[in-house]
Design an enzyme around this catalytic site. Sequence first.
Site, PDB file in Angstrom:
ATOM      1  N   ASP A 159     -10.170  -5.867   2.467  1.00  0.00           N
ATOM      2  CA  ASP A 159      -8.918  -6.514   2.074  1.00  0.00           C
ATOM      3  C   ASP A 159      -8.966  -8.025   2.274  1.00  0.00           C
ATOM      4  O   ASP A 159      -8.120  -8.749   1.760  1.00  0.00           O
ATOM      5  CB  ASP A 159      -7.751  -5.994   2.929  1.00  0.00           C
TER       6      ASP A 159
ATOM      7  N   ASP B  23      -5.544  -4.324   6.046  1.00  0.00           N
ATOM      8  CA  ASP B  23      -6.146  -4.198   7.369  1.00  0.00           C
ATOM      9  C   ASP B  23      -7.669  -4.134   7.318  1.00  0.00           C
ATOM     10  O   ASP B  23      -8.336  -4.541   8.233  1.00  0.00           O
ATOM     11  CB  ASP B  23      -5.572  -2.990   8.123  1.00  0.00           C
TER      12      ASP B  23
ATOM     13  N   ASP C 102      -2.969  26.397  11.623  1.00  0.00           N
ATOM     14  CA  ASP C 102      -3.412  25.143  10.996  1.00  0.00           C
ATOM     15  C   ASP C 102      -2.690  23.973  11.670  1.00  0.00           C
ATOM     16  O   ASP C 102      -1.498  23.779  11.484  1.00  0.00           O
ATOM     17  CB  ASP C 102      -3.068  25.213   9.496  1.00  0.00           C
TER      18      ASP C 102
ATOM     19  N   ASP D 241       0.848  -1.182   0.000  1.00  0.00           N
ATOM     20  CA  ASP D 241       0.000   0.000   0.000  1.00  0.00           C
ATOM     21  C   ASP D 241       0.881   1.228   0.000  1.00  0.00           C
ATOM     22  O   ASP D 241       1.903   1.260   0.673  1.00  0.00           O
ATOM     23  CB  ASP D 241      -0.881  -0.003   1.251  1.00  0.00           C
TER      24      ASP D 241
ATOM     25  N   GLN E 163     -15.178  22.826   6.087  1.00  0.00           N
ATOM     26  CA  GLN E 163     -16.137  23.597   5.290  1.00  0.00           C
ATOM     27  C   GLN E 163     -15.426  24.673   4.465  1.00  0.00           C
ATOM     28  O   GLN E 163     -15.564  24.753   3.254  1.00  0.00           O
ATOM     29  CB  GLN E 163     -17.214  24.251   6.176  1.00  0.00           C
TER      30      GLN E 163
END
Lengths: 553, 702
Positions: free
Chosen positions: B541, B537, B357, B320, B394
């Site tokens: 899968d 996981d 942030d 992955d 938003q």
Amino acid sequence: MSSAEAGVTFIASLLIALVLVYKPFGDYMYRTVTSDRHSRAERLVYRAVGVNPGGEQSWGVYARSVLAFSAISILLLYLFQRVQNHLWLSLGFDPVAPDQAWNTAVSFVTNTNWQSYSGESTMGHLVQMAGLAVQNFTSAAVGIAVAVALVRGFARSKTTEVGNFWVDLVRICVRILLPVAVIGATLLIAGGVVQNLSGGTDVTTLAGAGQSITGGPVASQEVIKELGTNGGGFYNANSAHPFENPTGWTNWLQLFLILFIPFSLPRVFGRMVGDKRQGLAIAGIMAILAIGSVIAINALQLAHGGTVPTAVGAATEGTETRFGVSQSATFGAITTLTSTGAVNSFHDSYTSLGGMITMLNMMLGEVAPGGVGSGLYGMLILAVITVFVAGLMVGRTPEYLGKKIGSREIKFASLYLLTTPALVLVGTAIAMGSATARSSMANPGAHGLSEVLYAFTSASNNNGSAFAGISVNTTFYNTALGLCMLLGRFLPIILVLGLAGSLARQAPVPQSAGTLRTYQPLFIGMVVAVTVVVVLLTYLPALALGPLAEGVR
Amino acid sequence: MTTPNALSQRRVAGGLLDPGQLWKSTPDALRKLNPGTLWRNPVMFIVEIGSVFTTVLAVLHPSVFAWLITAWLWLTVVFANLAEAVAEGRGKAQAETLRRAKTDTLARRLVGTDRVEEQVPAAALQLGDIVVVEAGQVIPGDGDVIEGIASVDESAITGESAPVIRESGGDRSAVTGGTKVLSDRIVVKITQRPGESFIDRMIALVEGANRQKTPNEIALNILLASLTIIFLLAVATLQPLAIYSKGVQAFAPDSLALNGDGVTGIVLVSLLVCLIPTTIGALLSAIGIAGMDRLVQRNVLAMSGRAVEAAGDVNTLLLDKTGTITLGNRQAGEFLTVDGVTPAELADAAQLSSLADETPEGRSIVVYAKTVHGLRERTPGELGGATWVPFTAQTRMSGVDVGGRQVRKGAAIAVMKWVRDHGGHPTSDVGEIVDAISAAGGTPLVVAERVGTGPARALGVIHLKDVVKQGMRERFDEMRRMGIRTVMITGDNPLTAAAIAKEAGVDDFLAEATPEDKMALIKREQEGGKLVAMTGDGTNDAPALAQADVGVAMNTGTSAAKEAGNMVDLDSDPTKLIEIVEIGKQLLITRGALTTFSIANDIAKYFAIIPAMFAAIYPGLDKLNIMRLDSPTSAILSAVIFNAIVIVALIPLALRGVQYRPGSAASMLRRNLLVYGAGGVIVPFIGIKLIDLIIQFIPGIS
């Protein structure tokens, strides 16, 4: 030219000739065994025996066909010898005794050609031609057919079929062995080998004594004797007899005929598995072992000490003066390396260690290059075993040519590896342990032991040459050696075909950078080492009491 | 549970082999002498039969030589058992820790539709039962959370003390029996049958209770058994030959090695034991157990040895992207200015707008501004009178209003709209930069400002990139050399995927991957005969994990995933797949190397024993005694002692595995052949000689 130079020229020219035919003849055999077409003559044969040439067989059916064909061959050859006095061209000989007839029948059907009889005083011309010579062809073809079936196992995937035994048998006889035999026989006749149906000519020698000059269809039998790595001579003296092997160049030709099919078969293997390098690698392994052995035996024979050999420069006892020491030694090495068993000199008279080399050659399992077909399948078994250990060492489940070597494959391969040593060692032990068997021995001590060991090694490995020195035409030896030949031939064949079946079923694993490259020098060297080490470890105790005891001083 | 780190430290401290470990395992080793269990190991079983035989002979005809040989033969068997016992001992210690987690807890079962609570022992819970667990309580069995969210301490299983979050729905719903809820309350639906919990299975696995031989182990055993038979034949058939030879060379005196009845029983057994592949036979099962154990040390549980072996054969690795190849979050990788804006201006604005942030992306911008543009990180408190605009899903932008200046940073569309709403006209080059970044697989964040009441303007674009973990490219190169193809699986679009695939150096990628795509890819690879390994996981899968030859489920994953895979990674670290492959390979290499070593050893033993047996009757054979060993008895005893000691000496190697350096097949074979093949030939010559130098002083031996 000195004798050593002559020896080197002889070996080198043989080597060059083999290299030259490798590709063209290998390709010819490849086309023969993979072709879809049947000639009219072949179709006739198939119709006569009721075989559908288009149908293929699973390994079990293939193995049953081999066994059935061989069983019938043994039976017919046995009967043939037992009634020969009633047949044409019997030369007035009596029927062959039951135990000897059994031994001889088994011997020729198993491609061993151990001879407990003297051809010129036992067998009529018809038995020689229509019995023994025919088996020389078919037993050789059986060996090649089984090898081809094993190669199909590697080459094919997700199938149960490994070929059609009857088609393989007929084609190998008709398209490979017969044409070469015709050419070879013509050359031998040109070289002085006799070919007639005479029962012998009585002449008066210059000294006034009477002598019977034997005749017979010798060349036609001689050629397939070598070509099929059979080795059963028309005469008792085999290739030492001037009517079988008259000159130096027929000697060369005989060795070439012995070697060129076994040495070209790896090419068939390479072509069939789609990677010529793999074939070359197998041929390389065979060549390294063979060249090593030829050099060793020449060195031991030429350098032999002792009063008489020192005086004449080498161990000449038991050799023909027209061949000399080196060309006899080379013949001795090659005949034992190929499961042929034809002889042009007396191996029993070799130096102790030189004689040991002939034994070791056979103990290798007749793989360098071995008998026709049997050499290839024996070598492939050793490659499988080596791949298993080497594959582990590169961190993958071992695979050879994309086929995984799992427990089933290892089972077949290990049992194969076990069969001949078991026969040789148990046979020798019984012969040395039983007073009856020991009474056949003419020489006491280490040399006598070597002779017995040689006999069982030769029979179990389907070689057929003899060290002599023991009277083998006894019930014990005829029976015991017959059993060794029979089991030493057909148990391995069944195991090889089983392996072929289990390989053919598998889907191939794709090659990657992590795959062991089985054509690289490293792998070639490892197979050579594994072969030599396993053989030495198996036989060293026995050899220590035979040739080593005699030869190491 | 011990962490891998602690274990590796212990190994270093223990040197070659911790003698304490040997001593502790001795009782187990003696118990394994029971022929009822030993027959499973044919090579060592033969040695045991031989030992019994020599014991009888030593009792009947006692001599120092006979008793010493007998003792060392028994020791050979004990040493072999010891190897296995030591390997098992490690697992047993692990199982002990696990058992402690499995204390008998009481479960609060909810019964009926109105959910009446009742107390039952955890062991009585059935599949499908509903239980409630609150803070401080131990979860009574494996299950899925169906209500609530809780932090759970899973250290009993993973050894990791940081709590993990478990919540209903999604891929974090699985809980394991024996772990402890630290906060909140959850309702769990039990997914295990009694006695088949994850911990039960783990205990069984690490103890090796129902350890089955793997396919390759079986194949190797067959080969070893046939070699044993060959040597058995070689030794047994020697006797008639020896009797005959002694008969014709009757002048030689009888000795402890050879008399009129042939080679003595003691010597014959010694020869046999020296020849059969005892080294590998003794260590074979220890190698297998230790292989599983090495996985456990790395917190990976293999459900079968077969899976570990398959790991060594893997041709294709499906990895992955997120978390395995790249760090979990994207990070600022570049600031791109528009015309008329200096890089310093942009960096300043980008930093300002990101101070509020707290998302990892936002943090990465501050860090990038500091490391690349040398901007000191300002704390929000430094800027008096600033109004912070935090990032929300938003608005999709964050920023700050300070001193009449408004700075914004966020998703391109949102910020462009903000610029237009405030009278600005984003120039076309902003759009071009944004498109270029998107095309390259990055995420563009536009930075804009508005001074006073003037029109807003775009300053530039921040390029958020997937950051490939360090060292991944080298690991993938290594994989390639080992013949393993790496395929990156990602939900990104093909363009993005291609860019990251190129940067990380994987061989191939599967973009916009759905579970069905994954499944199809695995099947396609397998049809070509390839073995596929993957990690997973989520519940979706599970089918792919089951289909893959090696499926490593993350411990954080759902129980469906854990059920489907054949390995569970307790650390939930997808990178570990690479280590698992290496351990699988190391396991096979160790077997191959020790087999080679074992067989190569025989050569020297012949040089010791054959002259010892027969030089008396054929003096020439003494030439084979190239080690110049003192006497026939000392030679034979030295070989037997060497044969036994080499087993103990190689136990650490069997447990640790031979050194594994990734490389091409040819280079690995060359190195291993040199070390274990050539080494296997030479070492015993030296070893036997050294032992002979010592034991020749024992009275009755020389």
